[in-house]
Design a protein around this motif. Sequence first.
Motif, PDB file in Angstrom:
ATOM      1  N   MET A   1       0.842  -1.402  -0.047  1.00  0.00           N
ATOM      2  CA  MET A   1      -0.007   0.221   0.030  1.00  0.00           C
ATOM      3  C   MET A   1       0.772   1.382  -0.157  1.00  0.00           C
ATOM      4  SD  MET A   1      -3.191   1.069   0.382  1.00  0.00           S
ATOM      5  CE  MET A   1      -4.034   2.583   0.872  1.00  0.00           C
ATOM      6  N   LEU A   2       1.791   1.338   1.113  1.00  0.00           N
ATOM      7  CA  LEU A   2       2.676   2.546   1.056  1.00  0.00           C
ATOM      8  C   LEU A   2       3.456   2.695  -0.155  1.00  0.00           C
ATOM      9  CD1 LEU A   2       3.890   2.395   4.860  1.00  0.00           C
ATOM     10  CD2 LEU A   2       2.369   3.917   3.459  1.00  0.00           C
ATOM     11  N   MET A   3       3.999   1.435  -0.872  1.00  0.00           N
ATOM     12  CA  MET A   3       4.853   1.505  -2.108  1.00  0.00           C
ATOM     13  C   MET A   3       3.899   2.060  -3.323  1.00  0.00           C
ATOM     14  SD  MET A   3       7.953   1.116  -2.780  1.00  0.00           S
ATOM     15  CE  MET A   3       8.748   1.213  -4.153  1.00  0.00           C
ATOM     16  N   THR A   4       2.663   1.644  -3.159  1.00  0.00           N
ATOM     17  CA  THR A   4       1.739   2.237  -4.368  1.00  0.00           C
ATOM     18  C   THR A   4       1.965   3.600  -4.268  1.00  0.00           C
ATOM     19  OG1 THR A   4       0.809   0.208  -4.379  1.00  0.00           O
ATOM     20  CG2 THR A   4      -0.469   1.879  -5.644  1.00  0.00           C
ATOM     21  N   ILE A   5       1.447   4.249  -2.961  1.00  0.00           N
ATOM     22  CA  ILE A   5       1.241   5.541  -2.814  1.00  0.00           C
ATOM     23  C   ILE A   5       2.635   6.457  -3.269  1.00  0.00           C
ATOM     24  CG2 ILE A   5       1.196   7.396  -0.890  1.00  0.00           C
ATOM     25  CD1 ILE A   5      -0.652   5.590   0.385  1.00  0.00           C
ATOM     26  N   ALA A   6       3.839   5.887  -2.905  1.00  0.00           N
ATOM     27  CA  ALA A   6       4.946   6.393  -3.364  1.00  0.00           C
ATOM     28  C   ALA A   6       5.398   6.536  -4.723  1.00  0.00           C
ATOM     29  CB  ALA A   6       6.259   5.682  -2.539  1.00  0.00           C
ATOM     30  N   ILE A   7       4.946   5.399  -5.494  1.00  0.00           N
ATOM     31  CA  ILE A   7       5.133   5.451  -6.748  1.00  0.00           C
ATOM     32  C   ILE A   7       4.191   6.459  -7.521  1.00  0.00           C
ATOM     33  CG2 ILE A   7       4.614   4.085  -8.931  1.00  0.00           C
ATOM     34  CD1 ILE A   7       5.461   1.721  -7.108  1.00  0.00           C
ATOM     35  N   VAL A   8       3.040   6.436  -6.952  1.00  0.00           N
ATOM     36  CA  VAL A   8       1.925   7.651  -7.416  1.00  0.00           C
ATOM     37  C   VAL A   8       2.580   8.897  -7.224  1.00  0.00           C
ATOM     38  CG1 VAL A   8      -0.274   8.650  -7.319  1.00  0.00           C
ATOM     39  CG2 VAL A   8      -0.064   6.186  -7.407  1.00  0.00           C
ATOM     40  N   LEU A   9       2.999   9.179  -6.203  1.00  0.00           N
ATOM     41  CA  LEU A   9       3.573  10.566  -5.904  1.00  0.00           C
ATOM     42  C   LEU A   9       5.035  10.800  -6.598  1.00  0.00           C
ATOM     43  CD1 LEU A   9       3.548  10.428  -1.934  1.00  0.00           C
ATOM     44  CD2 LEU A   9       1.864  11.786  -3.628  1.00  0.00           C
ATOM     45  N   LEU A  10       5.600   9.776  -7.034  1.00  0.00           N
ATOM     46  CA  LEU A  10       6.871   9.992  -8.048  1.00  0.00           C
ATOM     47  C   LEU A  10       6.286  10.424  -9.298  1.00  0.00           C
ATOM     48  CD1 LEU A  10       9.304   7.298  -6.549  1.00  0.00           C
ATOM     49  CD2 LEU A  10       9.596   9.741  -6.429  1.00  0.00           C
ATOM     50  N   VAL A  11       5.268   9.634  -9.776  1.00  0.00           N
ATOM     51  CA  VAL A  11       4.685   9.891 -11.143  1.00  0.00           C
ATOM     52  C   VAL A  11       4.107  11.608 -11.166  1.00  0.00           C
ATOM     53  CG1 VAL A  11       2.881   9.373 -12.890  1.00  0.00           C
ATOM     54  CG2 VAL A  11       4.207   7.728 -11.702  1.00  0.00           C
ATOM     55  N   LEU A  12       3.455  11.709 -10.302  1.00  0.00           N
ATOM     56  CA  LEU A  12       2.931  13.002 -10.164  1.00  0.00           C
ATOM     57  C   LEU A  12       4.124  14.189 -10.137  1.00  0.00           C
ATOM     58  CD1 LEU A  12       0.011  12.628  -7.449  1.00  0.00           C
ATOM     59  CD2 LEU A  12      -0.314  12.977 -10.221  1.00  0.00           C
ATOM     60  N   TRP A  13       5.186  13.879  -9.527  1.00  0.00           N
ATOM     61  CA  TRP A  13       6.245  14.754  -9.404  1.00  0.00           C
ATOM     62  C   TRP A  13       6.929  14.767 -10.749  1.00  0.00           C
ATOM     63  CZ3 TRP A  13      11.638  13.361  -9.799  1.00  0.00           C
ATOM     64  CH2 TRP A  13      12.387  14.542  -9.567  1.00  0.00           C
ATOM     65  N   VAL A  14       6.926  13.870 -11.464  1.00  0.00           N
ATOM     66  CA  VAL A  14       7.572  13.832 -12.842  1.00  0.00           C
ATOM     67  C   VAL A  14       6.551  14.564 -13.720  1.00  0.00           C
ATOM     68  CG1 VAL A  14       8.350  12.575 -14.865  1.00  0.00           C
ATOM     69  CG2 VAL A  14       8.965  12.021 -12.693  1.00  0.00           C
ATOM     70  N   LEU A  15       5.318  14.517 -13.661  1.00  0.00           N
ATOM     71  CA  LEU A  15       4.494  15.128 -14.501  1.00  0.00           C
ATOM     72  C   LEU A  15       4.338  16.523 -14.099  1.00  0.00           C
ATOM     73  CD1 LEU A  15       1.444  12.694 -14.448  1.00  0.00           C
ATOM     74  CD2 LEU A  15       2.822  13.252 -16.390  1.00  0.00           C
ATOM     75  N   GLY A  16       4.478  16.982 -12.897  1.00  0.00           N
ATOM     76  CA  GLY A  16       4.790  18.442 -12.442  1.00  0.00           C
ATOM     77  C   GLY A  16       5.886  18.820 -13.061  1.00  0.00           C
ATOM     78  N   VAL A  33       7.562  13.426   0.753  1.00  0.00           N
ATOM     79  CA  VAL A  33       6.879  12.551   1.308  1.00  0.00           C
ATOM     80  C   VAL A  33       7.039  11.166   0.684  1.00  0.00           C
ATOM     81  CG1 VAL A  33       4.399  11.768   1.772  1.00  0.00           C
ATOM     82  CG2 VAL A  33       5.084  14.109   1.802  1.00  0.00           C
ATOM     83  N   ALA A  34       7.265  11.013  -0.672  1.00  0.00           N
ATOM     84  CA  ALA A  34       7.305   9.660  -1.180  1.00  0.00           C
ATOM     85  C   ALA A  34       8.750   9.341  -0.666  1.00  0.00           C
ATOM     86  CB  ALA A  34       7.215   9.854  -2.735  1.00  0.00           C
ATOM     87  N   ILE A  35       9.833  10.065  -0.803  1.00  0.00           N
ATOM     88  CA  ILE A  35      11.061   9.429  -0.294  1.00  0.00           C
ATOM     89  C   ILE A  35      11.276   9.134   0.977  1.00  0.00           C
ATOM     90  CG2 ILE A  35      13.409  10.290   0.033  1.00  0.00           C
ATOM     91  CD1 ILE A  35      13.129  12.012  -2.279  1.00  0.00           C
TER      92      ILE A  35
END
Length: 48
Positions: A1-16, A33-35
């Motif tokens: 669960m936490l790893m999924t959230i971290a991956i989503v946050l990293l993807v959002l960061w790249v899109l940003g 937060v993801a790190i």
Amino acid sequence: MLMTIAIVLLVLWVLGLVSTYTMGGFIHILLVVAIVVILVRIIQGRRL
């Protein structure tokens, strides 16, 4: 669960990074937060 959230946050960061500068600060906060989540998992000895 936490790893999924971290991956989503990293993807959002790249899109940003490639999309807009107005959300840049918010996206970088999400990256931090993801790190932190990944580091906590490593310290606890769980697999990534």
